[in-house]
Design an enzyme around this catalytic site. Sequence first.
Site, PDB file in Angstrom:
ATOM      1  N   TYR A  57       9.478  -2.901  -1.752  1.00  0.00           N
ATOM      2  CA  TYR A  57      10.439  -3.531  -0.844  1.00  0.00           C
ATOM      3  C   TYR A  57      11.467  -2.470  -0.453  1.00  0.00           C
ATOM      4  CZ  TYR A  57       8.779  -8.207  -2.259  1.00  0.00           C
ATOM      5  OH  TYR A  57       8.026  -9.335  -2.503  1.00  0.00           O
ATOM      6  N   LEU A 210       9.412 -20.201   3.290  1.00  0.00           N
ATOM      7  CA  LEU A 210       9.935 -20.725   4.552  1.00  0.00           C
ATOM      8  C   LEU A 210       9.053 -20.332   5.735  1.00  0.00           C
ATOM      9  CD1 LEU A 210      13.780 -20.229   4.014  1.00  0.00           C
ATOM     10  CD2 LEU A 210      12.414 -22.313   3.787  1.00  0.00           C
ATOM     11  N   GLY A 211       7.817 -19.937   5.436  1.00  0.00           N
ATOM     12  CA  GLY A 211       6.852 -19.744   6.498  1.00  0.00           C
ATOM     13  C   GLY A 211       6.824 -18.381   7.136  1.00  0.00           C
ATOM     14  N   GLY A 212       7.307 -17.355   6.459  1.00  0.00           N
ATOM     15  CA  GLY A 212       7.162 -16.010   7.003  1.00  0.00           C
ATOM     16  C   GLY A 212       5.706 -15.573   6.949  1.00  0.00           C
ATOM     17  N   PHE A 214       2.025 -14.852   8.161  1.00  0.00           N
ATOM     18  CA  PHE A 214       1.076 -15.238   9.207  1.00  0.00           C
ATOM     19  C   PHE A 214       0.931 -16.746   9.362  1.00  0.00           C
ATOM     20  CE2 PHE A 214      -0.368 -11.146   7.390  1.00  0.00           C
ATOM     21  CZ  PHE A 214      -0.145 -10.348   8.501  1.00  0.00           C
ATOM     22  N   PRO A 216       3.351 -19.781   9.884  1.00  0.00           N
ATOM     23  CA  PRO A 216       4.707 -20.317  10.035  1.00  0.00           C
ATOM     24  C   PRO A 216       4.791 -21.806   9.733  1.00  0.00           C
ATOM     25  CG  PRO A 216       3.687 -20.018  12.171  1.00  0.00           C
ATOM     26  CD  PRO A 216       2.747 -19.404  11.177  1.00  0.00           C
TER      27      PRO A 216
END
Length: 280
Positions: A57, A210-212, A214, A216
Amino acid sequence: MTFLLGGDLTINRLGFGAMRLPTGTFQGPVRDPATGIAVLRRAVELGVNHIDTAGFYLRGEVRANDLIRRALAPYLEELVIATKVGPLLGPGGMPSEEAAPEQLRGLVEGNLRDLGVDRLDLVYLRVGGMSGPGGVSIADRFAVLAELREEGLIRHLGMSNVDAAQLAEARAIAPVAAVQNAFHVHDRGDAALLATCEEAGIGFAPFFPLGGGFRPIDATRLEKVAARHGATTAQIALAWLLAISPVTLAIAGTGSLAHLEENMRADRINLTPDDLADLG
């Protein structure tokens, strides 16, 4: 809402993911390190005692592990820091390559050094790079981490981006304290794996809650329940994760103080059976 990780570490189920501290995306611009430090300190003030990070990261010279050490060391006794090893950054800066078994010790030692600790609380073996789970044996790599656990460099082991067969393969080698796979309110493909974790008392910490990535989240499908609670759709997505199982661990990440404050209010939302029905 707490969970006993590995049988001996009590953590709040609403934690914090450090991936977005250096940058909003792997290809995005670098964030101001001072903002990341402020976000981390505020997260702990708001009750976070489980932070999820990784040595990969980073963006340029800004590294999540470095920010964590600068912001929070010396660490509170109750703070649990989880990290991941396995991916290697490719030429484009994406974690698209994978470490061989003989490279894992060096990655673990790098996390120890960068975080400034003598032992890592939880280390996930992240499998498969940017691809989905399954299809390969993980025994040789997981055995390396199990050996490092026996040496005292790691307290608990986890698996990330794995299928049921890979989890079983790992559990035959050493105890698995947590699994980290893609999962959210509109991405429930690993519901059976979550059930396995719940039965075994293994923590389940979805990445991209939260849907990051590929897959969403369709926020419009959450608006009815959000309006009922006077909440945001992101808060409802996190509250859903906390409601569906006692072993789910929400680790939403952000580089924004405002979004952090919003996310951390999710554990105040008690979803009703009607809410859960409306959410599918």
